[in-house]
Design a protein around this motif. Structure first.
Motif, PDB file in Angstrom:
ATOM      1  N   LYS A 242     -14.900  84.381  59.573  1.00  0.00           N
ATOM      2  CA  LYS A 242     -14.435  85.402  58.643  1.00  0.00           C
ATOM      3  C   LYS A 242     -13.486  86.329  59.381  1.00  0.00           C
ATOM      4  CE  LYS A 242     -14.422  88.144  54.993  1.00  0.00           C
ATOM      5  NZ  LYS A 242     -13.799  87.746  53.710  1.00  0.00           N
ATOM      6  N   LEU A 243     -12.265  86.482  58.846  1.00  0.00           N
ATOM      7  CA  LEU A 243     -11.234  87.257  59.527  1.00  0.00           C
ATOM      8  C   LEU A 243     -11.094  88.655  58.942  1.00  0.00           C
ATOM      9  CD1 LEU A 243      -8.511  84.464  59.823  1.00  0.00           C
ATOM     10  CD2 LEU A 243     -10.251  85.105  61.510  1.00  0.00           C
ATOM     11  N   LYS A 244     -10.456  89.547  59.712  1.00  0.00           N
ATOM     12  CA  LYS A 244     -10.191  90.920  59.295  1.00  0.00           C
ATOM     13  C   LYS A 244      -8.890  91.381  59.952  1.00  0.00           C
ATOM     14  CE  LYS A 244     -12.642  92.973  63.201  1.00  0.00           C
ATOM     15  NZ  LYS A 244     -13.682  93.892  63.671  1.00  0.00           N
ATOM     16  N   ASN A 245      -8.336  92.482  59.441  1.00  0.00           N
ATOM     17  CA  ASN A 245      -7.141  93.089  60.054  1.00  0.00           C
ATOM     18  C   ASN A 245      -6.094  92.037  60.423  1.00  0.00           C
ATOM     19  OD1 ASN A 245      -8.589  95.561  59.987  1.00  0.00           O
ATOM     20  ND2 ASN A 245      -9.460  95.148  62.011  1.00  0.00           N
ATOM     21  N   LEU A 246      -5.867  91.135  59.511  1.00  0.00           N
ATOM     22  CA  LEU A 246      -5.068  89.960  59.831  1.00  0.00           C
ATOM     23  C   LEU A 246      -3.576  90.250  59.762  1.00  0.00           C
ATOM     24  CD1 LEU A 246      -5.577  87.022  60.567  1.00  0.00           C
ATOM     25  CD2 LEU A 246      -5.406  86.439  58.158  1.00  0.00           C
ATOM     26  N   ASP A 289     -21.600  76.772  71.967  1.00  0.00           N
ATOM     27  CA  ASP A 289     -21.705  78.211  72.229  1.00  0.00           C
ATOM     28  C   ASP A 289     -20.523  78.710  73.053  1.00  0.00           C
ATOM     29  OD1 ASP A 289     -24.185  78.722  70.909  1.00  0.00           O
ATOM     30  OD2 ASP A 289     -25.204  77.706  72.549  1.00  0.00           O
ATOM     31  N   GLN A 290     -20.129  77.932  74.048  1.00  0.00           N
ATOM     32  CA  GLN A 290     -18.975  78.301  74.860  1.00  0.00           C
ATOM     33  C   GLN A 290     -17.707  78.368  74.021  1.00  0.00           C
ATOM     34  OE1 GLN A 290     -18.788  75.548  78.132  1.00  0.00           O
ATOM     35  NE2 GLN A 290     -20.593  76.387  79.157  1.00  0.00           N
ATOM     36  N   HIS A 291     -17.561  77.380  73.128  1.00  0.00           N
ATOM     37  CA  HIS A 291     -16.400  77.355  72.241  1.00  0.00           C
ATOM     38  C   HIS A 291     -16.368  78.605  71.361  1.00  0.00           C
ATOM     39  CE1 HIS A 291     -13.661  75.912  69.075  1.00  0.00           C
ATOM     40  NE2 HIS A 291     -14.585  76.329  68.228  1.00  0.00           N
ATOM     41  N   THR A 292     -17.503  78.937  70.772  1.00  0.00           N
ATOM     42  CA  THR A 292     -17.578  80.089  69.869  1.00  0.00           C
ATOM     43  C   THR A 292     -17.281  81.388  70.605  1.00  0.00           C
ATOM     44  OG1 THR A 292     -19.247  78.938  68.536  1.00  0.00           O
ATOM     45  CG2 THR A 292     -19.054  81.305  68.229  1.00  0.00           C
ATOM     46  N   ARG A 293     -17.876  81.554  71.784  1.00  0.00           N
ATOM     47  CA  ARG A 293     -17.646  82.778  72.562  1.00  0.00           C
ATOM     48  C   ARG A 293     -16.183  82.892  73.013  1.00  0.00           C
ATOM     49  NH1 ARG A 293     -22.868  81.537  74.630  1.00  0.00           N
ATOM     50  NH2 ARG A 293     -21.942  80.402  76.376  1.00  0.00           N
ATOM     51  N   SER A 294     -15.605  81.767  73.407  1.00  0.00           N
ATOM     52  CA  SER A 294     -14.214  81.781  73.862  1.00  0.00           C
ATOM     53  C   SER A 294     -13.269  82.192  72.730  1.00  0.00           C
ATOM     54  CB  SER A 294     -13.837  80.395  74.388  1.00  0.00           C
ATOM     55  OG  SER A 294     -12.470  80.329  74.717  1.00  0.00           O
ATOM     56  N   PHE A 299      -9.820  86.324  70.095  1.00  0.00           N
ATOM     57  CA  PHE A 299      -9.384  86.886  68.813  1.00  0.00           C
ATOM     58  C   PHE A 299     -10.367  87.931  68.294  1.00  0.00           C
ATOM     59  CE2 PHE A 299      -7.503  82.659  69.154  1.00  0.00           C
ATOM     60  CZ  PHE A 299      -6.168  82.917  68.857  1.00  0.00           C
ATOM     61  N   SER A 300     -10.895  88.747  69.209  1.00  0.00           N
ATOM     62  CA  SER A 300     -11.898  89.750  68.832  1.00  0.00           C
ATOM     63  C   SER A 300     -11.359  90.768  67.832  1.00  0.00           C
ATOM     64  CB  SER A 300     -12.410  90.477  70.079  1.00  0.00           C
ATOM     65  OG  SER A 300     -11.334  91.116  70.761  1.00  0.00           O
ATOM     66  N   ASP A 301     -10.037  91.000  67.847  1.00  0.00           N
ATOM     67  CA  ASP A 301      -9.453  92.000  66.955  1.00  0.00           C
ATOM     68  C   ASP A 301      -9.331  91.524  65.514  1.00  0.00           C
ATOM     69  OD1 ASP A 301      -7.638  90.115  67.937  1.00  0.00           O
ATOM     70  OD2 ASP A 301      -5.909  91.435  67.661  1.00  0.00           O
ATOM     71  N   ASP A 305     -16.651  87.820  61.725  1.00  0.00           N
ATOM     72  CA  ASP A 305     -17.936  87.136  61.816  1.00  0.00           C
ATOM     73  C   ASP A 305     -17.705  85.651  62.098  1.00  0.00           C
ATOM     74  OD1 ASP A 305     -20.737  86.930  61.720  1.00  0.00           O
ATOM     75  OD2 ASP A 305     -20.658  86.240  59.644  1.00  0.00           O
ATOM     76  N   GLN A 306     -18.643  85.032  62.806  1.00  0.00           N
ATOM     77  CA  GLN A 306     -18.609  83.603  63.087  1.00  0.00           C
ATOM     78  C   GLN A 306     -19.977  83.007  62.807  1.00  0.00           C
ATOM     79  OE1 GLN A 306     -17.103  84.292  67.257  1.00  0.00           O
ATOM     80  NE2 GLN A 306     -16.169  82.286  66.908  1.00  0.00           N
ATOM     81  N   GLU A 307     -19.986  81.795  62.329  1.00  0.00           N
ATOM     82  CA  GLU A 307     -21.248  81.075  62.198  1.00  0.00           C
ATOM     83  C   GLU A 307     -20.974  79.580  62.333  1.00  0.00           C
ATOM     84  OE1 GLU A 307     -22.963  80.533  58.112  1.00  0.00           O
ATOM     85  OE2 GLU A 307     -21.456  82.041  57.542  1.00  0.00           O
ATOM     86  N   TYR A 308     -21.966  78.872  62.823  1.00  0.00           N
ATOM     87  CA  TYR A 308     -21.841  77.425  62.860  1.00  0.00           C
ATOM     88  C   TYR A 308     -23.158  76.792  62.427  1.00  0.00           C
ATOM     89  CZ  TYR A 308     -24.015  77.525  67.581  1.00  0.00           C
ATOM     90  OH  TYR A 308     -24.838  77.713  68.649  1.00  0.00           O
TER      91      TYR A 308
END
Length: 327
Positions: A242-246, A289-294, A299-301, A305-308
């Motif tokens: 889920k993206l924001k401030n795009l 997990d590594q992929h998700t964290r990376s 793209f923290s800005d 939200d992320q889910e898998y």
């Protein structure tokens, strides 16, 4: 584990680029005899590493769209086969996967417009009434990547080459013969012209010319082999961002990173809900997990939200469902 060697990987790589390639052409590309190539393909099919030979169709060129529904039920869907059978046999469903996590299934529908989608949803909710806990609609509007292959099998592919698969915006009307041909090719893209001609009550020349026309108009994007990665010890995941401030710049960067990621096989962006949905495949449990964290770090800005979710099984993959004949 269903092991494969380098020759098998080369064969899979070539027929993923064109599953209608002849044994003669393929034998030259992989430096094996025609008989050896046929033997290896038959063996890959028998081992269910090749699930099917199918065709990627540009539905948007036919003025059609696809919409994905994530659905959670109030009961065990494996105990109630009516649920899964309903979606497997739905006249407009082209993709169905069973999930483990907060969602039970993902089902993708081919739709004509929003009114058509509303009809599908109303029919579904009426059918199952209080059995559905909740659902989420995600429009498959902006396709980022379609790559049905083993991760890393074609490292030589470059961005410009892949971009030739982009969906064009031109809309075409096709007749019933074209629809019949497309339906046949999605069920088995390797069928010879003669077989297709018999099935459509036409001639070989008509079939050949119509397929060429469908390719030229980019209605047919590619003939592929659908590889069952689970048979090669990969675990498949459905991931949602889920993206924001795009911004356009950041979206372009995110799309590029997803596109180049060798472990991502399919991805799309929904500009209405600002969701990115994609399929990934990993051999090691900690890689997801590594992929998700990376991704979150890069793209923290813009990631809200992320889910898998774990993909338990794929029950349907048919890009030309029978309901299209009525649209």
């Amino acid at each position: 584990m269903k092991s494969i060697d380098l020759k098998d990987k080369k064969i899979l790589g070539e027929i993923t680029e064109n599953s209608r390639i002849s044994y003669t052409q393929l034998s030259k590309k992989v430096h094996l005899s025609k008989n050896a190539v046929k033997y290896r393909i038959d063996r890959l099919k028998n081992k269910e590493i090749i699930s099917q030979f199918t065709t990627i169709i540009n539905l948007s060129a036919l003025n059609l769209n696809t919409t994905t529904l994530l659905i959670r039920f109030n009961e065990d869907i494996y105990e109630n086969k009516e649920v899964l059978n309903y979606f497997k046999n739905h006249r407009f469903a082209n993709w169905l996967i069973v999930l483990s996590g907060q969602w039970d299934i993902l089902v993708e529908f081919v739709i004509k417009d929003n009114n058509h989608l509303e009809e599908i949803i109303n029919e579904m909710t009426k059918k199952f009434n209080n059995k559905i806990n909740t659902y989420q609609t995600i429009f498959s509007m902006d396709i980022i990547k379609v790559k049905h292959t083993i991760p890393g099998i074609k490292p030589d592919l470059n961005y410009n080459k892949i971009k030739t698969e982009d969906r064009i915006k031109t809309k075409y009307k096709i007749n019933e013969t074209d629809k019949n041909i497309l339906e046949i090719l999605t069920k088995d893209s390797t069928l010879p012209y003669m077989t297709i001609a018999k099935k459509t009550n036409t001639t070989i020349d008509i079939v050949r010319n119509r397929i060429k026309n469908l390719i030229d108009k980019k209605i047919i994007i590619k003939f592929i082999d659908d590889i069952n990665l689970e048979k090669l010890d990969y675990t498949l995941y459905l991931q949602k961002i889920k993206l924001k401030n795009l911004s356009e710049t950041k979206l372009k960067q995110l799309k590029k990173q997803i596109f180049y990621d060798k472990n991502i096989t399919y991805a799309f962006f929904d500009p209405t809900s600002l969701n990115v949905l994609y399929i990934s495949a990993f051999k090691k449990s900690n890689d997801i997990d590594q992929h998700t964290r990376s991704l979150r770090k890069s793209f923290s800005d813009i990631i809200e939200d992320q889910e898998y979710l774990l993909i338990k099984e794929e029950l349907l993959f048919n890009l030309f469902p029978k309901g299209i004949h009525r649209l």
